[in-house]
Design an enzyme around this catalytic site. Structure first.
Site, short mmCIF file in Angstrom:
data_model
loop_
_atom_site.label_atom_id
_atom_site.label_comp_id
_atom_site.label_asym_id
_atom_site.label_seq_id
_atom_site.Cartn_x
_atom_site.Cartn_y
_atom_site.Cartn_z
N TYR A 145 0.84 -1.21 0.00
CA TYR A 145 0.00 0.00 0.00
C TYR A 145 0.87 1.25 0.00
CZ TYR A 145 -3.14 -3.64 1.70
OH TYR A 145 -3.82 -4.80 1.86
N LYS A 187 22.06 -8.36 20.02
CA LYS A 187 20.89 -8.05 20.86
C LYS A 187 20.03 -9.30 20.84
CE LYS A 187 18.29 -5.32 23.35
NZ LYS A 187 18.68 -4.90 24.70
N ASP A 220 23.24 -2.54 23.91
CA ASP A 220 23.01 -1.42 24.84
C ASP A 220 24.10 -1.36 25.90
OD1 ASP A 220 21.85 -3.90 25.38
OD2 ASP A 220 20.25 -3.11 26.62
N ASP A 244 28.00 -0.10 12.57
CA ASP A 244 27.93 1.28 12.04
C ASP A 244 27.75 2.28 13.18
OD1 ASP A 244 27.59 3.45 10.39
OD2 ASP A 244 25.76 2.76 9.43
N ASP A 248 30.79 5.04 15.26
CA ASP A 248 30.74 6.49 15.48
C ASP A 248 31.07 6.80 16.93
OD1 ASP A 248 29.87 6.82 12.83
OD2 ASP A 248 28.49 8.44 13.39
#
Ligand code: GGG
Length: 351
Positions: A145, A187, A220, A244, A248
């Site tokens: 959609y 995770k 985390d 990724d 940083d």
């Protein structure tokens, strides 16, 4: 004289400034170490997109295929959606040439200030090894959609036994040459399929490397510990998305993303590998002559290393370290006021 054929894609924004800087450093390395660089420049990226409707031409990958390596600047333009610039150039190159190990070192150089209190030069020294061809960036999915009020988007992360095993193995081989510690990031408590497979493959590969210590962290907790105790990391191996993001973080705790170099490697050397600064096109500072060229220069040094021009690579790494240790010549991201050209010239003068 050894000839090295380099495909050069300066790309967008500050890529047009940092790549010429890296090429002038390579020219000096060539003079000193008897290497001849044959550059083929490809003007692909946002300007090409405005003219042709795609980031690079059909057949682009075949043009790159015969080079010894690819040097890339940056991709991204404020007037083009980021998923087009990334999926139109960077990601297809990584996948076509099976550059499955994205290697992103993060070293706190002597003379550079970390935003973290109490860390001095040399005290943070890690390498993030990012899976680079599958995972969350596999581009498998679609819209249902499309552009209608009840739109559905499905984005599938793809984890394969082969894809995990080879990048994990690369990380262990790298750790053997360093401080012999690998941390795996997932995770898998929440992502109960792909990342459970990752954990299992990691454990199996680890059992083959008796001399290498290991840790497994949830992403985390890893983010917290990159800030809380970054000195405890040596080699970190993570999926495409997590690698990724975490790279940083590893870049900023070592002073600036303007120092973050990277290599997209096909460790089996079937295809050209690609070398690029971690930073993007930085349109806010592009064209002003103030961008830090060192991430691109260090990426070029990683390229020399990969091409077995180790003396040349070492000369560049040493020159960059000496410029940073000198404390005077540095761009604004490191608290200085030097221009891109002044920093580049300082590196060249020391080679
Ligand atoms: N230096 C290449 C560049 O422009 N990187 C920007 C970027 O968004 N990269 C995403 C990625 O590395 O996957």
């Amino acid at each position: 004289m050894r000839i090295l054929r380099i495909a050069v894609i300066a790309g967008d924004g500050v890529g047009q400034e940092v790549v010429p800087a890296a090429l002038s450093v390579l020219a000096r390395v060539g003079e000193k170490f008897g290497l001849r660089f044959e550059h083929t420049h490809y003007e692909w990226g946002a300007e090409y997109y405005f003219r042709h409707g795609h980031m690079m031409p059909p057949g682009a990958l075949d043009l790159l295929r015969d080079s010894d390596a690819i040097l890339l600047g940056a991709v991204g333009h404020p007037d083009i959606p980021d998923h087009i610039t990334l999926n139109g150039l960077l990601l297809p190159i990584r996948r076509a040439f099976d550059q499955y190990a994205n290697v992103r070192p993060a070293l706190l150089y002597p003379g550079v200030e970390s935003p973290l209190r109490n860390y001095k030069g040399g005290e943070i020294d890690m390498v993030v090894v990012r899976e680079n061809t599958e995972g969350e960036y596999a581009q498998v999915g679609g819209f249902l959609y499309h552009h209608q009020p009840d739109e559905v988007a499905i984005q599938t992360a793809v984890f394969t036994h082969r894809g995990i095993e080879r990048v994990v193995r690369y990380a262990f081989e790298l750790a053997r040459k360093r401080r012999k510690h690998v941390t795996s990031i997932t995770k898998s408590n929440a992502q109960g399929f792909g990342m459970v497979l990752w954990d299992r493959v990691f454990q199996r590969v680890a059992s083959e490397y008796a001399g290498v210590e290991t840790d497994s962290l949830l992403v985390d907790a890893a983010a917290m510990n990159f800030v809380r105790r970054p000195h405890t990391f040596d080699v970190v191996v993570a999926s495409n998305l997590f690698g990724d993001i975490l790279s940083d973080l590893s870049a900023i705790v070592t002073g600036s993303i303007g120092l973050a170099a990277s290599a997209n490697l096909d460790p089996e050397r079937r295809f050209p590998s690609m070398f690029e600064p971690v930073h993007g096109s930085a349109p806010d500072i592009a064209g002003r002559g103030v961008v830090n060229p060192l991430a691109a220069i260090l990426s070029a040094a990683m390229m020399l290393d990969h091409l077995d021009a180790g003396d040349g690579a070492k000369a560049v790494f040493d020159a960059v370290a000496a410029v940073l240790a000198g404390g005077k010549i540095r761009t604004a991201d490191l608290g200085g006021s030097s221009s891109t050209t002044q920093v580049t010239d300082a590196v060249i003068a020391l080679i």
